[in-house]
Design an enzyme around this catalytic site. Structure first.
Site, PDB file in Angstrom:
ATOM      1  CG  HIS A 208      -2.238   0.731   0.966  1.00  0.00           C
ATOM      2  ND1 HIS A 208      -2.469   1.516  -0.138  1.00  0.00           N
ATOM      3  CD2 HIS A 208      -3.375   0.799   1.699  1.00  0.00           C
ATOM      4  CE1 HIS A 208      -3.684   2.034  -0.080  1.00  0.00           C
ATOM      5  NE2 HIS A 208      -4.249   1.616   1.031  1.00  0.00           N
TER       6      HIS A 208
ATOM      7  CG  ASP B  45      -3.075   4.377  -3.563  1.00  0.00           C
ATOM      8  OD1 ASP B  45      -2.501   4.116  -2.494  1.00  0.00           O
ATOM      9  OD2 ASP B  45      -2.912   5.442  -4.188  1.00  0.00           O
TER      10      ASP B  45
END
Length: 443
Positions: free
Chosen positions: A415, A419
């Site tokens: 992350h 995304d």
């Protein structure tokens, strides 16, 4: 007669040393050219070292469990005629052997060889640095906020004094509980730089009848890699259920003729890899690595294939340039790597350079899994078991219920740079390529 120094050969990008496991011959034994003379272990894989000359083993310089550097002499042979290399200094420097080592892509070299002072992390000083760190060591330095001054105080045990993983972990272990911050820093800066040791592990109670099993070398490497990945990458996982009826039908129609023609099995993995490669081409930012605050976008698409070994361990051989292989080429590469992995015939280079990895948890009857990202990659796909299910199908005559072949896919991603939108769209594209598999595809 001439003296010949047997040197530890280069074994691929990032491999700078190896541990001696077993000598297959003894001092005084006569060996022939290309005989495997010693078994060695690297961080990646175990392999044999063949001798490039015939002769007699006069002296073994590196004993079992000792570590040898690339280009370092591990044995002295006595050969006929002029096969001497006794004038070669021992050990050879990195400069002498660097041309033999598989080099990473130019943009990777440019990034990794930048001075530490250019890094945005405040733990590095503003002075120039000529320290060379491997990507693994560099990631530990960044994770532990080790300053350049501290780095210079570490005596490296690697080739030409380079800092190894063991050196940096030993420094971290003895570093102390809290790093002191300069007085002029703000309270917020000081708090952000405080490094607390993890809470001590709770003692394990061993009861009567419990069996204590010592981890083998490979299991220790896997354990360290998994913990390091979880500490490095904030993992997020997306899931999707895929209708692979066309894939199953196509394979059933082609597997017998393929095996008759090529003499080997046609599995689902080449199809999965083909879909992943196409999705990477659609979303190349999945095919990246992270170096501090820099993103390294990979040119090559090299697919790692998680493979379970008979001894219960795991290894990930790599299909290099998978985007350049036909479906048949992928099938052959997969079968070859899987066979050599399970029979301990992989070379160190076979496990290096992956830019994306696939794990087939469906092999064990599992519907889905949440795989851990192999560093320094930023994503990994797990494919689950294929099962028959009733499903609603849209037709020109309306919705109908039919029996379909279904499979769950799990996409874990880092992350820091991937995304949910990118990770999810990538997974959806893999799904679409599989669901729309052309039944007329040739192999």
């Amino acid at each position: 007669m001439a003296e010949y120094k047997l040197l530890l050969p280069s074994m691929g990008e990032g491999v700078m040393e190896a541990t001696i496991i077993t000598w297959l011959f003894n001092e005084g034994d006569v060996i022939k050219e290309d005989d495997s003379i010693v078994e060695i272990a690297t961080d990646k894989v175990d392999s044999d070292v063949p001798t490039p000359v015939s002769g007699k083993i006069v002296k073994i310089l590196k004993q079992k469990d000792e570590v040898a550097k690339i280009g370092e002499a591990i044995a002295i042979l006595e050969t006929e005629g002029g096969s001497s290399n006794s004038e070669t200094p021992e050990p050879r420097s990195y400069e002498e052997v660097k041309d033999q080592i598989v080099q990473p892509e130019p943009e990777v070299v440019k990034t990794l060889e930048q001075p530490l002072s250019n890094h945005s992390d405040n733990s590095f000083s503003n002075q120039s640095s000529d320290l060379y760190l491997s990507p693994l060591v560099k990631s530990i330095v960044q994770q532990e906020n080790i300053s350049e001054t501290e780095l210079k105080s570490i005596k490296g045990s690697g080739l030409e004094g380079r800092i190894t993983k063991e050196d940096i972990l030993g420094f971290v272990k003895n570093r102390g509980v809290i790093q002191s911050a300069p007085a002029q820093q703000s309270v917020a800066q000081q708090v952000s730089e405080v490094k607390l040791q993890p809470a001590p592990a709770q003692p394990i109670i061993v009861n009567d009848g419990d069996e204590i099993i010592q981890m083998d070398r490979v299991r220790k490497i896997i354990a360290d890699a998994m913990v390091n990945s979880k500490h490095t990458s904030p993992h997020v996982t997306s899931f999707i259920e895929t209708d692979v009826t066309n894939v199953v039908t196509w394979r059933n129609n082609n597997k017998n003729s393929y095996q008759k023609r090529e003499g080997e099995k046609l599995t689902f993995m080449p199809i999965f890899i083909r879909a992943v490669v196409k999705a990477i081409q659609d979303f190349p930012m999945i095919n990246v690595s992270v170096d501090g605050d820099k993103i390294i976008k990979k040119k090559n698409i090299n697919i790692g294939m998680a493979t379970a070994l008979p001894d219960g361990n795991l290894i990930v051989p790599v299909i290099k340039n998978a985007d350049q292989l036909s479906l048949s080429g992928l099938a052959k590469a997969i079968n070859d790597l899987a066979y050599r992995a399970r029979n301990k015939k992989l070379m160190p280079a076979d496990t290096q350079g992956a830019t994306y990895t696939i794990s087939n948890v469906g092999t064990f009857g599992n519907l889905m899994g949440t795989p851990i990202i192999p560093q320094p990659q930023v994503a990994i796909l797990a494919v689950g078991a294929i099962v028959k299910k009733p499903a609603v199908i849209e037709t020109e005559f309306g919705d109908v219920i039919a029996i379909r072949q279904k499979m769950f896919m799990s996409h874990s991603y880092d992350h820091r740079v991937v995304d949910g939108s990118l990770g999810g769209m990538f997974l959806k594209h893999v799904n679409d390529y599989l669901e729309n598999w052309d039944l007329n595809t040739e192999i």
